[in-house]
Write a protein that holds these residues in place. Structure first.
Motif, mmCIF file in Angstrom:
data_model
loop_
_atom_site.group_PDB
_atom_site.id
_atom_site.type_symbol
_atom_site.label_atom_id
_atom_site.label_comp_id
_atom_site.label_asym_id
_atom_site.label_seq_id
_atom_site.Cartn_x
_atom_site.Cartn_y
_atom_site.Cartn_z
ATOM 1 N N TYR A 1 -10.631 9.642 -2.648
ATOM 2 C CA TYR A 1 -10.015 8.526 -1.938
ATOM 3 C C TYR A 1 -10.964 7.322 -1.974
ATOM 4 O O TYR A 1 -12.184 7.504 -2.047
ATOM 5 N N GLY B 1 0.910 -1.893 5.310
ATOM 6 C CA GLY B 1 1.317 -2.078 3.917
ATOM 7 C C GLY B 1 2.533 -1.247 3.574
ATOM 8 O O GLY B 1 3.194 -1.474 2.576
ATOM 9 N N GLY B 2 2.832 -0.279 4.409
ATOM 10 C CA GLY B 2 4.006 0.530 4.153
ATOM 11 C C GLY B 2 3.758 2.014 4.376
ATOM 12 O O GLY B 2 4.646 2.750 4.791
ATOM 13 N N ALA B 3 2.535 2.467 4.110
ATOM 14 C CA ALA B 3 2.264 3.896 4.208
ATOM 15 C C ALA B 3 2.027 4.330 5.652
ATOM 16 O O ALA B 3 2.221 5.482 6.004
ATOM 17 N N MET C 1 4.021 5.397 -5.706
ATOM 18 C CA MET C 1 5.308 5.111 -5.102
ATOM 19 C C MET C 1 6.103 4.068 -5.860
ATOM 20 O O MET C 1 7.212 3.744 -5.443
ATOM 21 N N ARG D 1 1.210 4.151 -2.549
ATOM 22 C CA ARG D 1 0.508 5.442 -2.578
ATOM 23 C C ARG D 1 1.410 6.506 -2.022
ATOM 24 O O ARG D 1 2.055 6.320 -0.994
ATOM 25 N N LYS D 2 1.438 7.619 -2.740
ATOM 26 C CA LYS D 2 2.445 8.600 -2.420
ATOM 27 C C LYS D 2 1.983 9.621 -1.380
ATOM 28 O O LYS D 2 2.564 9.745 -0.316
ATOM 29 N N ASP D 3 0.945 10.325 -1.708
ATOM 30 C CA ASP D 3 0.533 11.409 -0.809
ATOM 31 C C ASP D 3 -0.277 10.808 0.333
ATOM 32 O O ASP D 3 -1.469 10.610 0.238
ATOM 33 N N THR D 4 0.405 10.477 1.373
ATOM 34 C CA THR D 4 -0.248 9.707 2.420
ATOM 35 C C THR D 4 -1.047 10.571 3.379
ATOM 36 O O THR D 4 -1.882 10.069 4.102
ATOM 37 N N ASP D 5 -0.788 11.840 3.353
ATOM 38 C CA ASP D 5 -1.514 12.664 4.317
ATOM 39 C C ASP D 5 -2.880 13.021 3.767
ATOM 40 O O ASP D 5 -3.073 14.017 3.108
ATOM 41 N N MET D 6 -3.831 12.171 4.065
ATOM 42 C CA MET D 6 -5.170 12.501 3.576
ATOM 43 C C MET D 6 -6.088 12.893 4.713
ATOM 44 O O MET D 6 -7.279 13.042 4.531
ATOM 45 N N SER D 7 -5.493 13.061 5.889
ATOM 46 C CA SER D 7 -6.359 13.349 7.033
ATOM 47 C C SER D 7 -7.140 14.651 6.824
ATOM 48 O O SER D 7 -8.308 14.740 7.183
ATOM 49 N N GLU E 1 0.827 -1.207 0.000
ATOM 50 C CA GLU E 1 0.000 0.000 0.000
ATOM 51 C C GLU E 1 0.849 1.239 0.000
ATOM 52 O O GLU E 1 0.405 2.319 -0.316
ATOM 53 N N LYS E 2 2.088 1.077 0.404
ATOM 54 C CA LYS E 2 2.954 2.245 0.449
ATOM 55 C C LYS E 2 3.184 2.823 -0.935
ATOM 56 O O LYS E 2 3.701 3.910 -1.075
ATOM 57 N N GLY F 1 -0.757 -4.080 -6.006
ATOM 58 C CA GLY F 1 -0.601 -3.843 -4.579
ATOM 59 C C GLY F 1 -0.900 -2.399 -4.213
ATOM 60 O O GLY F 1 -1.138 -2.084 -3.048
ATOM 61 N N GLU F 2 -0.873 -1.520 -5.203
ATOM 62 C CA GLU F 2 -1.265 -0.127 -4.969
ATOM 63 C C GLU F 2 -2.780 -0.118 -4.896
ATOM 64 O O GLU F 2 -3.449 -0.670 -5.778
ATOM 65 N N PHE G 1 -0.773 4.581 7.425
ATOM 66 C CA PHE G 1 -1.907 5.484 7.651
ATOM 67 C C PHE G 1 -2.862 4.895 8.692
ATOM 68 O O PHE G 1 -3.167 3.699 8.652
ATOM 69 N N PRO H 1 -6.757 19.382 -5.258
ATOM 70 C CA PRO H 1 -7.689 20.471 -4.961
ATOM 71 C C PRO H 1 -6.937 21.701 -4.447
ATOM 72 O O PRO H 1 -5.969 21.566 -3.696
ATOM 73 N N ASN I 1 -5.893 -6.238 1.000
ATOM 74 C CA ASN I 1 -4.841 -6.214 0.003
ATOM 75 C C ASN I 1 -3.854 -7.345 0.306
ATOM 76 O O ASN I 1 -2.935 -7.182 1.099
ATOM 77 N N GLN J 1 -8.275 15.694 4.147
ATOM 78 C CA GLN J 1 -9.375 15.425 3.226
ATOM 79 C C GLN J 1 -10.521 14.725 3.936
ATOM 80 O O GLN J 1 -11.671 15.017 3.738
ATOM 81 N N LEU J 2 -10.143 13.774 4.753
ATOM 82 C CA LEU J 2 -11.168 12.903 5.313
ATOM 83 C C LEU J 2 -11.837 13.503 6.539
ATOM 84 O O LEU J 2 -13.011 13.310 6.769
ATOM 85 N N ASN J 3 -11.065 14.208 7.316
ATOM 86 C CA ASN J 3 -11.643 14.722 8.557
ATOM 87 C C ASN J 3 -12.340 16.053 8.382
ATOM 88 O O ASN J 3 -13.123 16.451 9.225
ATOM 89 N N HIS K 1 -4.976 17.508 -10.574
ATOM 90 C CA HIS K 1 -5.905 16.711 -9.759
ATOM 91 C C HIS K 1 -5.740 16.976 -8.266
ATOM 92 O O HIS K 1 -6.220 16.188 -7.453
#
Lengths: 926, 553
Positions: free
Chosen positions: B331, B192-194, B524, A5-11, A2-3, B309-310, B196, A92, B218, A13-15, A90
């Protein structure tokens, strides 16, 4: 993983923690006003200009995609804060954020990306079709790329060109993998012909089964070519090259959608056409007719001199000769038989101004109400039915309202073929799973994607709509308040509906009543339900009744007077709305004022400054009968091919042959023109100015792109000439001055001014101050209250009389590639895409008659027979056949009937009793 | 990614799933025949090109890979161990050359050699029994050490279904807000690595309106060198599945999807069996334990593409679209599978949930460091004396893992590649500076990732390893974003050319490329590749300098 995914700070967005306090953000440390929900790219381009942030994968009519990364910017959430590189397309734009568009890091990134792109791109700019109009070239120059430092490696420069198609071309050695074509085919046209295949460096665009354009499922809309930033996909007209002298914006002459076109002209000739992105109607999209089918305009077949029949043969003559001949004949006939022995049929393909002139000529100069137009054979029941229900015979809403609708009901229309741009929008609507109800005897493209397809027996619309109304009333999902405050006649209507025998209706329509119930309730329960209908509603003996039942559906559910609702006829021809608006029907003059009312007549007389008749005039079918009966002596046709397009060809020919004078204004020697005494060479929409009114009441400017072909004249000028010749002083044809004249007599045109129409036109009614109207009946109906009407189903006389002997029903339809009689499209390369009319037949029926796909089939009705090539398909139910009348080689109308809508006299093209057998007829060889 | 295709695929949903349909069809017919294309196109209302586009993406489906009978693992651990050529050689006596394919990786890194035949995985040594394997359907179960240092959460023995029932019952008895509170207190972050926080995803999904919601596990453990998820799927399947049920309850989801890589056939069958058993015991299904909460499962077998895996690529994959990485926002919690609210979590993350719900958030949070809570599974490859899976408390010194748990290296090792192909390249000199938690690794310029450890032997050329990393990325790049699609191939070409000819790499160009990949890539895969490369350039500069132009620094 899952890593990944690059921009991990989505808090944030979500909160929703970072609620914007102010609505500004900073671009390069200067504050600018932010719009709700916009991306950084849109925010920056809005303030600093379009090219302030380069991009290769973004396009105006496509969703953000994020593949090229060239639009990257640096983003900080506080002043002097840490920055992160993000793709602006993409991401915001957040309030109080700090956006840096051209830091050293960003400039380096963009340059390095473009350098990578150029490692796999031919460097032949100077000889490339899109030289100086290539987005890659522009961005490369913008980022200042000079050399490619990478050693030579794998590349795709040896990909072969695809020149298989009459219009579309591709050269994927130029492809930069931006996906714009794939997305255009998906998000705009909804066709999924293109996809990426393979992965990574090997990923490449494919067409359908990895084939060429011609063999693929491509519908030739050209959206991909227009979207492509290079010349990887283009068209044979090289529409993206910059060699044109000028580009002129005008309106398409084909269907009633009214697409805006941008026509490129070089050396006085049309080079190519593209669709402007800022067009309200078509937003950068159009179909193969609008974009590619223009070459008819200077086709060698164009008539370039007036023709007069001498000794049975049409011979070239001068304009003077022709005018003299006509004037003399008309005057004589008028003197001998009276003005009612003369009639005119105007053209929905011509401008408002020309239609206005045509009816003025017939009424004010000839002195008869014998004026009609092809609305008679298409949407006359709509105009009549909607006038009776609402008071206005036009679409209540706009196509743009699809955005606000929760449910669409599409009845008797095949918009993906007949109104391709609107059809594409509906398909987008349906694909997203939004409630779509299709009522059609054929499994149309839209029906494939619909939530409900009520595949009824042709000619049973009234029965089916009654079933829907029954369930809506029975389940009490009616809009009580709306019914109470805005309608009349409900109680009586309700009683009549509830008396119906639902099982009987089920067997009449052949549609499962449970399915009908579900669909009816889905329509009734949707917050906003919008209906659309086409000729499958009107071209029936109960056409007008069906329209009124559709109106009942809208009234009973309160779906009138706001965004995303209403009753919306899909007008067939580019200006069929306008032709009717301008008074091209016997009972209503310009602006729909009652032509038979002596009081109103005075108003017309004062305006036209001459005597105007208020006696009853003839509708088109009545004209034919009058001619055969010997009462009609002269007929003037402006751009109308009645022989090929009106039903029962033999009868129409008999009517033509019986006339003393048949004048035909035309581009080509049509089937009808062959019977003319005088043929006058008119000019195409590309050669004249004026206005067209599309199916959503939008009056748009048609601008002359090239001069009329030598020897031809605009149809308006021809009418003006003859008016003057016959003693009525009418100034030369000029769109602007004529529009001014029209605005003084047509009430809903009051505020229309040529200069103020702008690029996107105005929707009538237009107030004196110029404000236009997107939605009709918002506060009140034109007739006061909306009126409920009840009608019971009646079997068409065609089936009552002939159903036994001729057990199949053939229903006529349209194909995407051709327009109506095909007069224009058959003179373009569209004919390479669809070469003939064919007969759609269900596999069971085919089997019964030993017919195989491609066999010739003789289709015989009480009127005559035609030979058609079979196309075995489950698009139709057993017992139902379908075909088109695009080709004079077939002349399908030889078999269509004389039955008409009982109210508006619209012919019943949609229900014809026939028999079939495998024929020995030869296949057409091309 | 096409929203339209997501909607259209969603019409059939997981019942008759487009991706499965394509997989089954290709499996049956070898290639996608025109009549099959026509049938599927009509049925799912998509374009022919979409079907070809999807099929051509996957290693197991694409036409050029049809006809393979046996697959050799070409993962990083096997590469470093140099076992592939010998294994291929031996296979050639049983198969024709064109019947031998490659897979990356089979997760037998503890053995450093592996192959797949007939839907079964074998360790490299099993080649000696090839005749037997060809004749029967025997499986050779692999054997690796499982150890613990600290608390056993993920490796604790399965307490039995009754114990799981009571965990679930107690969840159902508490208000949702309380359960979220427990989860928040635990501070469980994605494994998974991130990293979160899982509670935020679940809550956001719950709060997004939708007719249906999904929990996606996943289990596409693609990182060469990692097999800890495989361990969980095969040895702790109850924990994984119960974790998903709990996540489903929290997110108000009705459907769980386990997306398992095709390289792990045993994992798929074990999860299948376990689901059936849990259904029998009413831990999965309609109205679970009378709670009114229903939760169903679907297993999706992947078809060979690391990018799946992404999480967004994974969602597109389930939908039968090309698994190209999606932009965010939206998201997945807002618009995920079939455009519906979805939470995607790694196997290990979900497997923690039964413990947290059983023991409470505090019990979990007191393990580990300030920011990294709980434990972490570590996969050690065959260069360690004691290869295997180890569960350690977050914050455990790396030296402890290497020297004590792993028992040190069998042969001289110069660096360890930790956290998958996109993790950092840790020189052995840095072992004492690192603890196993997210922060320690990132502070030192590395990445904990999924905490797999692959050893790079002293004699293995670093330039070859870097070429392998670029080649891996080039092979696995989805091709959507320009930097990764083009940059990974160009980087591989440069390194290959420098290794095999007198070509010298322009150092500035290499750094430009790395920066472009790092800050320009959409995900990534491209964005992570530069980390190990930069580590190598920093710590193994001497070894590498002969491949670079000397006039630059």
């Amino acid at each position: 993983m899952e890593k990944l995914r690059k921009d991990t700070d989505m808090s944030h967005q979500l909160n929703g923690k970072r609620e914007p306090k102010s609505k500004t953000a900073y671009i390069n440390d200067r504050a600018y006003v932010l719009q709700e929900g916009e991306t950084i790219l849109s925010f920056v381009s809005r303030h600093l200009g379009k090219s302030s942030v380069p991009t290769l994968c973004d396009a105006p009519n496509l969703e953000p995609f994020g593949s090229c990364r060239v639009c990257s910017v640096e983003l900080a959430l506080q002043p002097q804060g840490n920055t992160k590189t993000v793709a602006s397309c993409h991401t915001p734009a957040l309030a109080d954020s700090y956006i840096y568009t051209d830091t050293e890091k960003i400039s380096r990134l963009r340059k390095n990306i473009i350098e990578l792109v150029l490692t796999d791109h031919p460097l032949d700019c100077l000889t490339c079709e899109v030289n100086n109009n290539c987005e890659l070239q522009t961005v490369a120059a913008q980022v200042g790329i000079r050399t490619v430092r990478y050693p030579e490696g794998k590349n795709h420069l040896d990909r072969e060109k695809d020149l298989s198609h009459p219009y579309m071309t591709s050269d994927f050695s130029k492809c930069i993998n931006c996906f714009r074509c794939v997305r255009a085919c998906d998000e705009v046209q909804g066709e999924f012909v293109l996809s990426m295949a393979g992965r990574g460096f090997d990923s490449h665009i494919i067409k359908s089964n990895n084939t060429n354009f011609m063999e693929s499922d491509c519908v030739s809309c050209g959206a991909c070519a227009q979207a492509c930033p290079t010349s990887a996909i283009s068209d044979v007209f090289e529409s993206k090259s910059v060699v044109a002298d000028k580009k002129i914006r005008t309106v398409c002459t084909y269907c009633g959608v009214g697409c805006n076109l941008e026509v490129a002209v070089k050396d006085g000739k049309i080079k190519s056409i593209q669709a402007p992105y800022d067009a309200d109607v078509n937003q950068g999209h159009t179909c193969l007719k609008g974009r590619f089918a223009f070459s008819f305009y200077n086709h060698p077949d164009r008539i370039k001199k007036p023709l007069i029949r001498k000794n049975g043969v049409l011979e070239p003559a001068s304009w003077e000769e022709a005018y003299d001949y006509i004037a003399e004949k008309l005057t004589a006939i008028k003197q001998q038989f009276g003005p009612d022995a003369i009639a005119g049929i105007s053209s929905a393909r011509c401008s408002n101004e020309e239609n206005y002139l045509m009816q003025k000529f017939i009424r004010a100069v000839i002195g008869t109400n014998n004026i009609d137009c092809c609305a008679r054979v298409c949407h006359s029941p709509t105009a009549l039915g909607m006038q009776k229900a609402f008071g206005t015979g036009a679409a209540t809403n706009s196509i743009d309202d699809l955005k606000y609708a929760d449910c669409i009901l599409v009845i008797g229309a095949n918009p993906t073929d007949a109104h391709p741009v609107t059809g594409a929008k509906m398909k987008q609507f349906a694909m997203k799973g939004r409630t779509t109800i299709v009522i059609d005897p054929r499994k149309t493209e839209l029906a494939r994607f619909a939530t409900f397809h009520l595949q009824l027996k042709p000619g049973t619309n009234v029965a089916l709509l009654n079933m829907m109304l029954y369930y809506i009333i029975q389940e009490n999902v009616i809009a009580k308040d709306f019914i109470e405050s805005r309608t009349e006649g409900f109680e009586e209507f309700k009683e009549q509906i509830l008396r119906l025998d639902i099982d009987q209706l089920e067997s009449i329509t052949g549609v499962d009543k449970h399915l009908v119930k579900q669909a009816a309730l889905a329509y009734a329960k949707s917050p906003n339900a919008m209906s659309f209908h086409g000729l499958g509603v009107t071209e029936h003996t109960q056409g007008t009744y069906t329209v009124m039942l559709i109106a009942d559906l809208a009234l009973i559910t309160g779906n009138i007077g706001r965004k995303g609702v209403g009753v919306n006829p899909l007008r067939g021809q580019n200006n069929v709305q306008g032709a009717a608006d301008m008074g091209c029907q016997p009972h209503q003059g310009a602006g729909y004022l009652n032509a038979y009312d002596p009081e109103i007549n005075k108003q017309y007389e004062a305006f036209y400054k001459t005597k105007i008749p208020f006696s009853k005039g003839l509708k088109i079918p009545e004209m034919f009968e009058a001619s055969i009966a010997g009462n009609l002596k002269a007929l003037w046709l402006m751009g109308e091919d009645v022989v090929q397009t009106d039903p029962n060809t033999h009868k129409v020919i008999a009517a033509m042959e019986n006339l003393d004078l048949l004048v035909v204004q035309e581009l080509f020697l049509t089937e009808t023109a062959k019977y003319a005494h005088v043929v006058l060479p008119g000019a195409s929409f590309l050669e004249k100015s004026g206005t067209f009114t599309n199916g959503e009441r939008r009056i748009q400017r048609v601008q002359k792109v090239v001069e009329p072909l030598e020897g031809t004249k605009s149809d308006g000028q021809i009418i003006v000439d003859i008016m003057n010749r016959m003693g009525y002083a009418q100034p030369d044809y000029d769109a602007e001055t004529l529009l001014e004249e029209i605005s003084q007599i047509v009430p809903f045109f009051r505020g229309v001014k040529w200069q103020e129409l702008g690029d996107n036109g105005k929707q009538w009614p237009v107030q004196v101050d110029g404000t236009d109207t997107k939605i009709l009946h918002a506060q009140a109906f034109n007739r006061g209250k909306g009126k409920f009407h009840f009608f019971d189903f009646q079997e068409s006389q065609e089936l009552v009389k002939h159903g036994q002997e001729y057990p199949y029903i053939i229903t006529t339809n349209r194909e995407l590639e051709h327009y109506n009689a095909g007069t224009m499209t058959r003179r373009t390369k569209n004919v390479e895409l669809l070469t003939e009319d064919s007969l759609m037949i269900h596999p069971e029926d085919a089997q019964r008659h030993f017919i195989q796909d491609g066999d010739m089939v003789c289709v015989e009705s009480p009127r005559g027979k035609v030979d058609l090539k079979a196309k075995v398909s489950d698009e139709v139910k057993p017992g139902v056949l379908s075909s088109t009348f695009h080709f004079p080689e077939v002349m399908l109308n030889k078999i269509t009937s004389d039955e008409h809508d009982t109210e508006a006299k619209c012919p019943e093209y949609k229900v014809v009793a026939v028999n079939i057998r495998k024929s020995k007829g030869k296949q057409k060889v091309r | 990614m096409s929203k339209n295709l997501s909607y259209l695929s969603g019409r059939k949903g997981l019942g008759r799933n487009l991706f499965e349909e394509l997989g089954n069809t290709v499996q049956k017919t070898g290639l996608l025949q025109d009549d099959e294309i026509e049938r599927i196109r009509k049925d799912f209302l998509v374009g022919k090109a979409n079907l070809h586009g999807t099929v051509s993406f996957y290693d197991f489906l694409k036409p050029e890979n049809q006809g393979k009978k046996v697959y050799v693992c070409n993962g990083s651990a096997c590469l470093c161990a140099g076992t592939q050529p010998a294994l291929k050689e031996k296979l050639l006596s049983h198969f024709r050359e064109q019947e031998i394919g490659e897979m990356c990786c089979l997760g037998r890194c503890h053995e450093n050699a592996a192959f797949q035949y007939g839907g079964r995985n074998f360790s490299g040594n099993a080649i000696e029994k090839m005749d037997e394997i060809l004749k029967s359907d025997i499986s050779v179960e692999d054997d690796y050490k499982v150890g613990v240092f600290g608390t056993a959460i993920l490796t604790r023995p399965f307490p039995g279904l009754e114990a799981y029932k009571s965990i679930l019952k107690s969840c159902f008895q508490k208000p949702i807000t309380e359960l979220f509170e427990v989860l928040k207190i635990s501070r469980l972050r994605g494994r998974g690595g991130a990293g979160f926080p899982i509670s935020i995803k679940l809550e956001s999904c719950r709060n997004t309106p939708g007719v249906q919601r999904f929990i996606v596990c996943n289990a596409d453990e693609g990182d060469p060198g990692a097999y800890s998820d495989r361990y969980l799927l095969e040895k702790q399947p109850y924990a994984v599945l119960l974790g998903m049920v709990i996540a489903g309850y929290l997110a108000d989801a009705q459907m769980g999807v386990v997306y398992i890589r095709g390289e792990y056939p045993e994992s798929i069958s074990i999860i299948e069996k376990t689901i059936a058993e849990m259904v029998r015991h009413e831990l999965i299904g309609e109205d679970i334990l009378g709670s009114g909460f229903s939760f169903h499962f679907k297993i999706i077998k992947a078809q060979g593409a690391y990018i799946c895996g992404e999480e967004t690529a994974l969602l597109s994959s389930i939908e039968g679209q090309r698994p190209e990485v999606r932009i965010r926002p939206p998201y997945p919690a807002q618009q995920g599978l079939f455009n519906l609210p979805t939470v995607v979590n790694n196997v290990e993350t979900l497997a923690n949930l039964p413990f947290i719900m059983d023991q409470g958030g505090d019990a979990f949070a007191k393990i580990g460091t300030l920011k990294s809570k709980g434990t972490k599974l570590i996969s050690l490859d065959g260069y360690f004396r004691n290869p295997g899976i180890y569960e350690v408390d977050m914050g455990t010194p790396l030296s402890k893992v290497v020297h004590e748990l792993g028992g040190g290296f069998k042969k001289a090792v110069k660096a360890m590649h930790i956290g998958g192909p996109l993790g950092g390249l840790v020189p052995v000199t840095k072992i004492d500076d690192l603890r196993l938690d997210f922060e320690s690794f990132s502070q030192e310029g590395f990445l904990l990732g999924h905490a797999s450890i692959i050893c790079i032997p002293e004699n293995f050329p670093m330039i070859l390893y870097l070429e392998h990393l670029f080649e891996f990325t080039a092979h696995e790049s989805c091709g959507k974003c320009f930097p990764c699609r083009l940059g990974s191939t160009r980087g591989k070409e440069m390194l290959h050319k420098a290794r095999t000819s007198d070509y010298l790499i322009d150092r500035k160009l290499m750094y430009d490329l790395l920066e472009t990949l790092e800050i320009g890539s959409l995900c990534m895969l491209g964005g992570g590749l530069p980390l190990p490369v930069k580590n190598a350039l920093e710590y193994f500069g001497e070894e590498l300098k002969m491949y670079f132009k000397s006039d630059q620094n």
